[in-house]
Write an enzyme that holds these catalytic residues in place. Structure first.
Site, PDB file in Angstrom:
ATOM      1  N   ASN A  37      10.293  20.944 157.701  1.00  0.00           N
ATOM      2  CA  ASN A  37      10.595  21.155 156.278  1.00  0.00           C
ATOM      3  C   ASN A  37      11.968  20.589 155.927  1.00  0.00           C
ATOM      4  OD1 ASN A  37       8.193  22.629 156.255  1.00  0.00           O
ATOM      5  ND2 ASN A  37       9.235  24.616 156.356  1.00  0.00           N
ATOM      6  N   TYR A  89      -0.626  27.692 161.397  1.00  0.00           N
ATOM      7  CA  TYR A  89      -0.155  28.988 160.899  1.00  0.00           C
ATOM      8  C   TYR A  89      -0.747  29.286 159.524  1.00  0.00           C
ATOM      9  CZ  TYR A  89       3.447  26.877 157.809  1.00  0.00           C
ATOM     10  OH  TYR A  89       4.119  26.181 156.836  1.00  0.00           O
ATOM     11  N   TYR A 171      15.875  33.283 163.694  1.00  0.00           N
ATOM     12  CA  TYR A 171      15.432  34.173 164.781  1.00  0.00           C
ATOM     13  C   TYR A 171      14.052  34.745 164.508  1.00  0.00           C
ATOM     14  CZ  TYR A 171      15.408  38.349 167.795  1.00  0.00           C
ATOM     15  OH  TYR A 171      15.080  39.325 168.703  1.00  0.00           O
ATOM     16  N   ASP A 262      15.051  26.478 154.778  1.00  0.00           N
ATOM     17  CA  ASP A 262      14.965  25.116 155.320  1.00  0.00           C
ATOM     18  C   ASP A 262      15.421  24.095 154.287  1.00  0.00           C
ATOM     19  OD1 ASP A 262      13.679  26.461 157.430  1.00  0.00           O
ATOM     20  OD2 ASP A 262      11.704  26.079 156.565  1.00  0.00           O
TER      21      ASP A 262
END
Length: 300
Positions: A37, A89, A171, A262
């Site tokens: 991205n 995803y 994370y 992003d």
């Protein structure tokens, strides 16, 4: 002189819901992934961007490669692994546009590439003269431990030779065996980067910071000079000597927050490369993120 920037990470096929006037459950296919991205938005800001990852030889891999090339991303360092496929995803959105994800990536081409030291060594040799390397905590997480050690040592040499390293912590607990493992590797990453673009919620979860100032100061102590802390809908935060600076996004109606951080990263990096000061770079990053969250999908 043209600045050359390499991004290391994965890209997955994205499945999300299509808006309809009926209650039909219709899905659409796109693509995304945190580093990819950012690569797209960097390229759209005229930063020469080379994506380092892996695909297979299947029809979906061919489609992804063509899409990236349409965005003027240099794909000459994308490896093709026979017998492997892109990860996948699915995005689910709640009523205020916050998202949750389901992933199928355990045996993806990218994940296998980032466990292959000989192939990664060969690829990284080709970017040793680049100006910047960008990677994320997800990039680190899908590497094997041996590859992570090699990569961190590579970054040390890259910086010694005048290159700059950019790290977005991003994370994701599910990708790490233990919280200690993540802390250990994030600490090494911070010690070997020049620009850090963490998200406060992620850093609180991993390191248990109590305040934004504590978070930024902790990263500064690891040797990072340029740190911007992303705050989601509240914008971003940085320290100017001891002065705390909040750069607000202003009011914006969020449709889908996928890719917000992003895209902010890309805007900030592009602005810094083009000579903008920190505050204006933050404002520019915010402006891109605001546009992204007004529409569905990580790449608009």
């Amino acid at each position: 002189m043209t600045v050359k920037l390499a991004t290391l990470g994965e890209c997955l096929i994205e499945i999300s819901e299509v808006d309809t006037k009926t209650n039909e459950n219709i899905k659409k296919f796109a693509y995304g992934g945190d580093v990819l991205n950012t690569s797209v938005y960097l390229s759209r800001n005229n930063i020469k961007t080379s994506f380092i990852s892996a695909l297979g030889n299947d029809i979906n891999s061919q489609w992804l490669l063509k899409e990236w090339q349409k965005e003027n991303i240099d794909c000459s360092h994308v490896q093709k692994l026979e017998g492997y496929y892109p990860g996948l995803y699915m995005i689910e959105l709640d009523d205020i546009g916050e998202r949750s994800f389901m992933y199928w990536r355990n045996n993806s081409a990218a994940k296998n590439f980032f466990k292959n030291i000989p192939l990664l060594k060969k690829t990284l040799r080709n970017i040793k003269d680049f100006d910047y390397i960008y990677f994320s905590g997800i990039t680190l997480a899908i590497m094997s431990e041996a590859v992570r050690d090699y990569f961190i040592n590579y970054l040390k040499k890259f910086r010694q030779n005048g290159g700059k390293v950019i790290f977005d912590s991003n994370y994701r607990p599910i990708l790490w065996k233990t919280q200690y493992q993540a802390k250990y590797n994030y600490t090494k990453a911070y010690k070997n980067c020049d620009i850090a673009l963490p998200t406060y919620d992620d850093e609180k979860l991993l390191f248990n910071y109590k305040t934004k100032k504590e978070c930024v100061q902790a990263i500064q102590k690891k040797g990072v000079k340029d740190i911007v802390l992303k705050l989601g809908k509240d914008g971003c935060f940085y320290l100017e000597e001891d002065k705390q600076v909040l750069v607000s996004t202003g009011k914006v109606k969020s449709i889908d927050t996928t890719g917000a951080g992003d895209s902010f990263n890309a805007g900030y990096i592009a602005a810094i490369i083009n000579g903008k000061d920190k505050n204006n770079a933050c404002k520019y990053g915010n402006s891109i993120a605001k546009d992204v969250i007004r529409k569905k999908g990580a790449i608009i």
